[in-house]
Design a protein around this motif. Structure first.
Motif, mmCIF file in Angstrom:
data_model
loop_
_atom_site.group_PDB
_atom_site.id
_atom_site.type_symbol
_atom_site.label_atom_id
_atom_site.label_comp_id
_atom_site.label_asym_id
_atom_site.label_seq_id
_atom_site.Cartn_x
_atom_site.Cartn_y
_atom_site.Cartn_z
ATOM 1 N N MET A 1 0.792 -1.232 0.000
ATOM 2 C CA MET A 1 0.000 0.000 0.000
ATOM 3 C C MET A 1 0.831 1.291 0.000
ATOM 4 O O MET A 1 0.537 2.233 0.728
ATOM 5 C CB MET A 1 -0.981 -0.006 1.167
ATOM 6 N N ASP B 1 -2.153 9.807 4.842
ATOM 7 C CA ASP B 1 -2.117 8.471 4.239
ATOM 8 C C ASP B 1 -2.239 7.400 5.318
ATOM 9 O O ASP B 1 -1.701 6.295 5.180
ATOM 10 C CB ASP B 1 -0.818 8.296 3.450
ATOM 11 N N LYS C 1 -8.156 5.740 7.289
ATOM 12 C CA LYS C 1 -9.022 6.619 6.488
ATOM 13 C C LYS C 1 -10.090 7.298 7.356
ATOM 14 O O LYS C 1 -10.515 8.402 7.065
ATOM 15 C CB LYS C 1 -9.635 5.847 5.328
ATOM 16 N N ASP D 1 -4.236 10.937 0.318
ATOM 17 C CA ASP D 1 -4.226 9.755 -0.544
ATOM 18 C C ASP D 1 -5.535 8.972 -0.361
ATOM 19 O O ASP D 1 -6.219 9.119 0.659
ATOM 20 C CB ASP D 1 -3.038 8.857 -0.183
ATOM 21 N N ASN D 2 -5.892 8.157 -1.349
ATOM 22 C CA ASN D 2 -6.997 7.195 -1.232
ATOM 23 C C ASN D 2 -8.380 7.802 -1.063
ATOM 24 O O ASN D 2 -9.240 7.210 -0.398
ATOM 25 C CB ASN D 2 -6.739 6.232 -0.066
ATOM 26 N N GLU E 1 -2.623 2.402 -6.362
ATOM 27 C CA GLU E 1 -1.232 2.005 -6.633
ATOM 28 C C GLU E 1 -1.136 0.614 -7.265
ATOM 29 O O GLU E 1 -1.751 -0.343 -6.813
ATOM 30 C CB GLU E 1 -0.388 2.046 -5.340
#
Ligand SMILES: O=C(NCCCOCn1ccc2cnccc21)c1cc(-c2ccc(F)cc2)cc(O)c1O
Ligand SMILES: [Mg+2]
Length: 214
Positions: A40, A141, A144, A169-170, A199
Motif C-alpha cells: 500500500m 495516508d 481513512k 491519498d486514497n 497504486e
C-alpha cells in the motif's frame, strides 16, 4: 517463521537500490510491488502527482501521517530544500522499523524524523515536542477514518496557517467520504481532485489537494 511483506520489500531495496540514491529506492519498491507483491505505497502514478505538489510548494515544515515502509517519505524528502524537515508518524512499530531502514538506505535520515504512535496523541504535542509553529504541507495516508478528525485536530491545535496544503491519498479507494465533504463543501478549504489509480492497479483512486484558507 515466514518473513513479513515489509521485510521482503526492504530486502528488495537492499538488493536492487544504491545506498544514498533515493530514486533507485523508489524504483526498487515500485518494481517489487508491481512484479512481486502488491503493497500500500502511494505508488509511481500518484507519486508523480505528489512530487509535483511538493516541488511547486517547496515546503520547509512537512507532516506525513502514515509512513508504512517509507516510500512516500523518501519521495517527499528527496525534493525538500536543505534545512527543511519532514516529521512522519507511524502507528505500527514493525512498519516503523522497516521504514527507518528504507529512509536510511536512501540517505535521507537527516531530513526525516520518524515518530511512532497515534496521530490523535501526537498532533496535540507537535508544537511543544518538535518546536513546530505551523506546517506548510501535510500528506494524509493513515487510517481513512482519521483523516477528518485529525484535520479538525490540526486546525484546533493551530498547526495550519493560511496557505497550508493538505494532500490526501486514497480519497476514492478505500475512500474518505466524510473528509471529502468537509474540504470540498466546508468554508475553510479550496480543494481540487487529482484523478489517478490505486497504486499498481487499474482501479480508480486519486489525491485531494486542499489549501487551508485560514
Ligand atoms: O489503509 C491504508 N493506509 C493506512 C495504513 C494504516 O495506517 C495507520 N496509521 C499510520 C500512522 C498512523 C497514525 N495514527 C493512527 C493510525 C496511523 C491504505 C489501504 C489501501 C488499500 C486499498 C485497497 C485495498 F484493497 C486494500 C488496501 C491503499 C492505501 O494507499 C492505503 O494508504
Ligand atoms: Mg495510501
Amino acid at each position: 517463521t515466514r518473513s513479513t511483506r515489509p521485510q521482503r520489500l526492504l530486502k528488495a531495496v537492499q538488493k536492487h537500490a544504491t545506498r544514498g540514491d533515493p530514486q533507485s529506492v523508489i524504483s526498487a519498491i515500485d518494481h517489487f510491488c508491481r512484479h512481486s507483491e502488491w503493497a500500500m505505497n502511494v505508488g509511481d502514478e500518484k507519486g508523480s502527482i505528489l512530487d509535483s505538489v511538493v516541488s511547486e510548494l517547496n515546503p520547509e515544515k512537512v507532516l506525513e501521517l502514515g509512513t508504512y515502509c517509507g516510500y512516500s517519505t523518501v519521495r517527499i524528502a528527496r525534493l525538500l530544500p536543505p534545512g527543511a524537515r519532514l516529521i512522519t508518524l507511524e502507528f505500527n512499530a514493525d512498519y516503523a522499523a522497516i521504514a527507518r531502514q528504507v529512509i536510511a538506505w536512501a540517505g535521507l535520515e537527516d531530513k526525516v524524523q520518524l515518530v511512532e504512535g497515534a496521530s490523535e496523541d501526537w498532533i496535540p504535542r507537535m508544537k511543544e515536542h518538535f518546536g513546530i509553529e505551523t506546517f506548510d504541507f501535510v500528506f494524509l495516508d493513515h487510517w481513512k477514518d482519521r483523516y477528518l478528525p485529525d484535520t479538525k485536530l490540526m486546525e484546533d491545535c493551530g498547526l495550519l496557517r493560511k496557505g497550508t496544503v493538505l494532500l490526501a491519498d486514497n480519497v476514492i479507494c478505500p475512500g474518505v467520504p466524510d473528509y471529502l465533504e468537509y474540504v470540498r463543501n466546508g468554508l475553510f478549504y479550496k480543494s481540487c481532485y487529482f484523478k489517478s489509480h490505486l497504486e499498481y492497479t487499474k482501479a480508480e483512486d486519486g489525491l485531494e489537494k486542499s489549501v487551508f484558507l485560514g
